[in-house]
Design an enzyme around this catalytic site. Structure first.
Site, PDB file in Angstrom:
ATOM      1  CD  GLU A 184      -4.453   4.096  -1.465  1.00 34.42           C
ATOM      2  OE1 GLU A 184      -4.630   4.474  -0.301  1.00 34.42           O
ATOM      3  OE2 GLU A 184      -5.327   4.196  -2.350  1.00 34.42           O
ATOM      4  CG  ASP A 212      -1.891   1.167   1.226  1.00 33.49           C
ATOM      5  OD1 ASP A 212      -2.976   1.002   0.663  1.00 33.49           O
ATOM      6  OD2 ASP A 212      -1.533   2.228   1.785  1.00 33.49           O
ATOM      7  CB  ILE A 213       1.127   4.146  -2.322  1.00 29.71           C
ATOM      8  CG1 ILE A 213       1.456   3.247  -3.525  1.00 29.71           C
ATOM      9  CG2 ILE A 213       1.925   5.446  -2.396  1.00 29.71           C
ATOM     10  CD1 ILE A 213       1.047   3.824  -4.865  1.00 29.71           C
TER      11      ILE A 213
END
Length: 377
Positions: free
Chosen positions: A290, A247-248
């Site tokens: 994301e 996950d960004i």
């Protein structure tokens, strides 16, 4: 006075003998023609069978396998190669993303431009038959250690565009001669060209349906499908697999500061950097927003952690170039879990759900622990 010699019986006997000899010659000729007819019938039956095989091929792998195996047997050829033009490399990339290992086909040659064949464009308009010449034909048969004595180069065109060449070779110097008729091999080239276009279009449709349009990596549906396949394969072959949930970090802030175009730029580059650290056999997909998921085949926990750390560092250590607004920094948090051969015994769907759930929990720990890190569960 001596009695007259009766010549009529001798003449009749001689005529009968000549007739018998002529009949024997005709019988031999008829037997030869009959044998030739049977041989031609068998050849035609083999070619019809080959045509049905390639026309019925539903995938790129199936078609190429038939071209290299069945065609060589059907036409009694010593070497067969296939050149395909892939100007942007997108066909090879698509096939790799669909887990088609092109190393299975050493005699399938991808080129970017026709000039790489070292022949003028006019030479690729009609089939070329004759003796093999290394200066002219080396590019067509580069994958073979032993070169043919005579060759037939068959250009394949679709809608006026040259898509490649089918290349046939024999160790017999008289097999292909310049004065031979080319109707049959031109027909063969046309059929294979149509079949190639058909299976490539089918693969593209499959690829589009299983690919995230923004990042050009697999979508969630494909990852879930691959995960089930890999769990079953790992069970049969008794090896471990690993699952990463990525996950960004602070992605909303990137969108707010640089706009949605900036966010899209970051998503695409993150996907590329993740993919650069993976093997062809691994699977990367965008799960939504994301978030990304990676499935690593035949990978234990120690090796999976190393891959995850390489991904994390590749994202954190280099700026992201944005198409509209300069550059930005980004980091990623990674949750990681594995299943070994001893634990892979339940229903594949249950194991897949459990892998993703545990990787997600590890990701939650990474987020709570300060982000930009790898955690295992």
């Amino acid at each position: 006075m001596p009695a007259p010699i009766d010549e009529e019986p001798d003449q009749a006997q001689s005529a009968l003998l000549e007739l018998q000899i002529e009949n024997q010659a005709l019988r031999a000729r008829l037997d030869s023609l009959l044998e030739l007819a049977h041989r031609n019938q068998n050849i035609m039956a083999r070619h019809q069978s080959f045509d049905l095989k390639i026309i019925g091929a539903n995938s790129f792998r199936e078609l190429i396998t038939n071209i290299f195996s069945a065609l060589a047997v059907t036409s009694e050829l010593d070497v067969v190669s296939l050149v395909l033009f892939d100007k942007l490399g997108d066909l090879q990339q698509m096939l790799a993303d669909l887990k088609i290992d092109l190393s299975e086909f050493p005699h399938l040659i991808f080129l970017r431009h026709e000039v790489e064949l070292s022949q003028p464009e006019t030479a690729l308009r009609k089939p070329q038959l004759g003796l093999y010449q290394s200066l002219a034909y080396a590019s067509y048969f580069s994958s073979f250690n032993k070169k043919p004595a005579s060759i037939a180069i068959i250009p394949m065109r679709r809608q006026g565009r040259l898509i490649g060449c089918l290349n046939l070779g024999s160790f017999k110097a008289d097999r292909f001669q310049p004065n031979m008729a080319t109707d049959f091999i031109e027909r063969l080239g046309s059929i294979i060209a149509i079949c190639l276009e058909n299976v490539i279009n089918n693969e593209r449709l499959t690829y589009i349906g299983l690919t995230d349009p923004l990042t050009n990596v697999s979508n969630r549906r494909y990852v879930e499908q691959r995960m089930l396949e890999e769990i079953a394969r790992a069970r049969r072959q008794r090896y471990s697999i690993a699952c990463m949930y990525l996950d960004i970090d602070f992605f909303k802030q990137i969108n707010d500061r640089y706009g949605h175009q900036g966010g899209d730029d970051v998503l695409k580059e993150v996907a590329k950097r993740i993919k650069d650290e993976l093997r062809l056999s691994d699977t990367l997909g965008r799960f939504g927003g994301e978030e990304f998921v990676v499935v690593l085949v035949n990978t234990n926990l120690h090796d999976a952690i190393q891959v995850a750390e390489r991904i994390r560092k590749s994202i954190a250590s280099h700026e992201f170039i944005l198409s509209e607004s300069g550059t930005c920094q980004a980091t990623i948090s990674i949750g990681l879990t594995t299943i070994d051969e001893n634990s892979n015994c339940e229903d594949a769907s249950s194991i897949a759900r459990d892998l993703v759930l545990r990787a997600d929990r590890a990701l939650y720990q990474a987020k709570n622990g300060g982000r930009n890190q790898v955690r295992c569960f």
